[in-house]
Design an enzyme around this catalytic site. Structure first.
Site, PDB file in Angstrom:
ATOM      1  N   ASP A 173       0.904  -1.145   0.000  1.00  0.00           N
ATOM      2  CA  ASP A 173       0.000   0.000   0.000  1.00  0.00           C
ATOM      3  C   ASP A 173       0.936   1.185   0.000  1.00  0.00           C
ATOM      4  OD1 ASP A 173      -1.461   2.288   0.869  1.00  0.00           O
ATOM      5  OD2 ASP A 173      -3.051   0.946   1.544  1.00  0.00           O
ATOM      6  N   HIS A 174       1.040   1.876  -1.133  1.00  0.00           N
ATOM      7  CA  HIS A 174       2.139   2.840  -1.243  1.00  0.00           C
ATOM      8  C   HIS A 174       2.014   3.988  -0.247  1.00  0.00           C
ATOM      9  CE1 HIS A 174      -0.506   5.278  -3.852  1.00  0.00           C
ATOM     10  NE2 HIS A 174       0.324   6.278  -3.634  1.00  0.00           N
ATOM     11  N   HIS A 236      -5.729   2.778   1.078  1.00  0.00           N
ATOM     12  CA  HIS A 236      -4.997   3.907   1.665  1.00  0.00           C
ATOM     13  C   HIS A 236      -5.722   4.543   2.850  1.00  0.00           C
ATOM     14  CE1 HIS A 236      -2.983   3.192  -1.997  1.00  0.00           C
ATOM     15  NE2 HIS A 236      -3.685   3.978  -2.773  1.00  0.00           N
TER      16      HIS A 236
END
Ligand code: BG6
Length: 485
Positions: A173-174, A236
């Site tokens: 999950d960046h 996110h």
């Protein structure tokens, strides 16, 4: 100390993410001497390149997406020498033997990064297994989307789990790679100031906003099947919520932190059934102007009508002692007024104002954690305005500002993927999402989608360049809360 992998294998190496983020991130690490010496990077995709062709492709990506002040001819040159390429149709097992041959000796460890269409996950894992590329010294990083709902994510996770145990599976999950997101942990657990009031006694409500000005950006095929809820909230925003709401972990490690996050995700009150239309708002952007530029509506961008939401706002609750009765308002959308990711914590008002009789009005304290584009933490506190107060005490809300950009000027801000690549190569799972977290996230999201379906909820139009449909304002105003704008 874990052993860093000696080789990196990149699936989807010629895709959009690779050009914009992955190759520039790897270059950034290389230029700063942070990649293990001798680490090779083998790209693979369907495109018909050889090593030289892939290096030319990568050079072009760096030209476009690496800022000028970071470009250095000699670093670019030595980075390109790390790159190799093997053409592969990942849907067929046959090509994997040639891939393994190209990789050669992997006895020093292999890190794989999978950034491909979900339909290729199964065949890719099978192919890797068939070619002996899933052994104990191989770990795999998985880029989203990992399924489109709980059931399909379980299928994907099961397929991966057949070849890679959880401790060698790194779900990306960046947002967790962003410096400011990690700063939430420093703020909460590196200071004694906040924790005593970080609960239902001290906090009135929390707002999490991730607004974007961009529209479809050439990703129509993907986005229209997914929508804002699954594209942004499922991953996110729920991760941000979990970091804000979790109990203090005992240690800074993958098990402790993820144990605490998953407890929050499992404590989310289901937004389900007939409540869904009252607790959520969906929207789809129409035409309008964003930052002075005329933009088209979503369906014009898409070239067909669609019921996909490009905006969603949700009133959520975490059902545990700490957060009893504290709403978490979430909103995200495309083509909104500003690009902004922030968390706003509004504290409770003082129990009794000594200033009221003297005309002084108080505002509750607010803590703003701005993640992007600026990076700051701001605490809004009350102060007395200078003066002799003959006409009553005048109080004003003033900001206590911590600008992270200013305080840490001179420290380079890295792309989130730089951190995540390095952690994957070195095998540190702390900033990756565990399977139980992903499943808890999907469970909560699926109920909302079912509620939309059952209630016939369709996205409301909103003008591009606005803050979304007016119903999103009503969602909070009903509770006497105003979005921080
Ligand atoms: C991605 C979404 O995960 O995050 C995109 O698929 C979105 O739709 C992007 O634009 C936002 O990331 P960032 O880092 O620009 O906030």
């Amino acid at each position: 100390m874990r052993q860093p992998a000696g080789k990196l294998l990149l699936f989807g190496a010629t895709g959009d993410l690779s050009q914009r983020m992955l190759l520039p991130s790897l270059y950034g690490l290389h230029a700063d001497g942070l990649l293990p010496e001798g680490l090779t990077i083998t790209g693979t995709a369907r495109s018909d390149y050889d090593d030289a062709g892939f290096r030319a492709f990568a050079r072009e990506a760096l030209d476009h997406f690496v800022p000028a002040d970071r470009k250095d001819d000699s670093a670019v040159g030595s980075f390109l020498e790390r790159l190799f390429y093997q053409r592969l149709d990942a849907s067929k097992t046959e090509g994997f033997a040639a891939l393994a041959e190209k990789l050669g000796d992997i006895s020093n460890g292999l890190a794989i990064f999978l950034s491909t269409a979900p339909s290729l996950f199964g065949p890719t894992i099978k192919g890797l297994e068939s070619a002996g590329l899933t052994g104990a010294n191989v770990r795999i990083g998985l880029e989203k989307p990992l399924g489109v709902d709980l059931a399909s994510s379980r299928i994907v996770n099961d397929i991966v789990a057949e070849a890679f145990p959880e401790d060698r599976t790194f779900r990306i999950d960046h947002y967790l790679g962003k410096e400011t997101v990690q700063n939430i942990l420093a703020l909460r657990f590196g200071n004694s100031l906040f924790e005593p009031v970080w609960n239902a006694q001290g906090i009135d409500h929390v707002q999490i906003t991730v607004s974007e000005t961009v529209g479809l950006e050439g990703r129509a095929g993907y986005y229209d099947d997914v929508g804002a809820l699954r594209d942004m909230v499922q991953n996110h925003m729920l991760q941000l919520l979990a970091l804000i709401a979790m109990e203090p972990p005992a240690r800074f490690d993958g098990t402790s932190i993820r144990d605490e996050k998953v407890k929050v995700l499992r404590s989310l009150r289901p937004v389900a059934g007939v409540d869904v239309p009252n607790l959520t708002v969906t929207g789809q952007y129409g035409g309008g102007a964003v930052k002075g530029e005329i933009v088209r509506s979503y369906d014009t961008d898409l070239e067909k009508p669609s019921d996909t939401e490009t905006f969603v706002a949700i009133k959520a609750h975490v059902d545990n002692w700490r957060w009893h009765g504290v709403p978490f308002y979430l909103r995200t959308g495309k083509r909104l007024a500003e690009r902004r990711s922030e968390i706003v914590i509004q504290f409770k008002p003082v129990p009794h104002s000594i200033f009221a009789d003297r005309g002084g009005a108080l505002q509750p304290n607010i803590l703003v954690i701005r993640l992007q584009p600026e990076e700051y933490i701001q605490l809004r506190v009350m102060a007395k305005q200078p003066g002799l107060d003959r006409e009553g005490i005048r109080l004003k809300e003033v900001p206590l500002n911590l600008s992270l950009e200013h305080e840490f000027a001179g420290t380079r801000r890295r792309i989130a993927y730089e951190r995540l690549f390095l952690d994957l190569i070195e095998g540190d799972p702390t900033l990756f999402v565990r399977r139980d977290e992903v499943e808890a996230q999907w469970e909560w999201i699926d109920a909302i989608r079912e509620g939309w379906k059952a209630g016939g909820v369709k996205p409301r139009p909103y003008a591009s360049g606005s803050w979304g449909p007016s119903a999103a304002i009503a969602l909070t105003e009903r509770d006497g809360v105003t979005w921080n704008e």
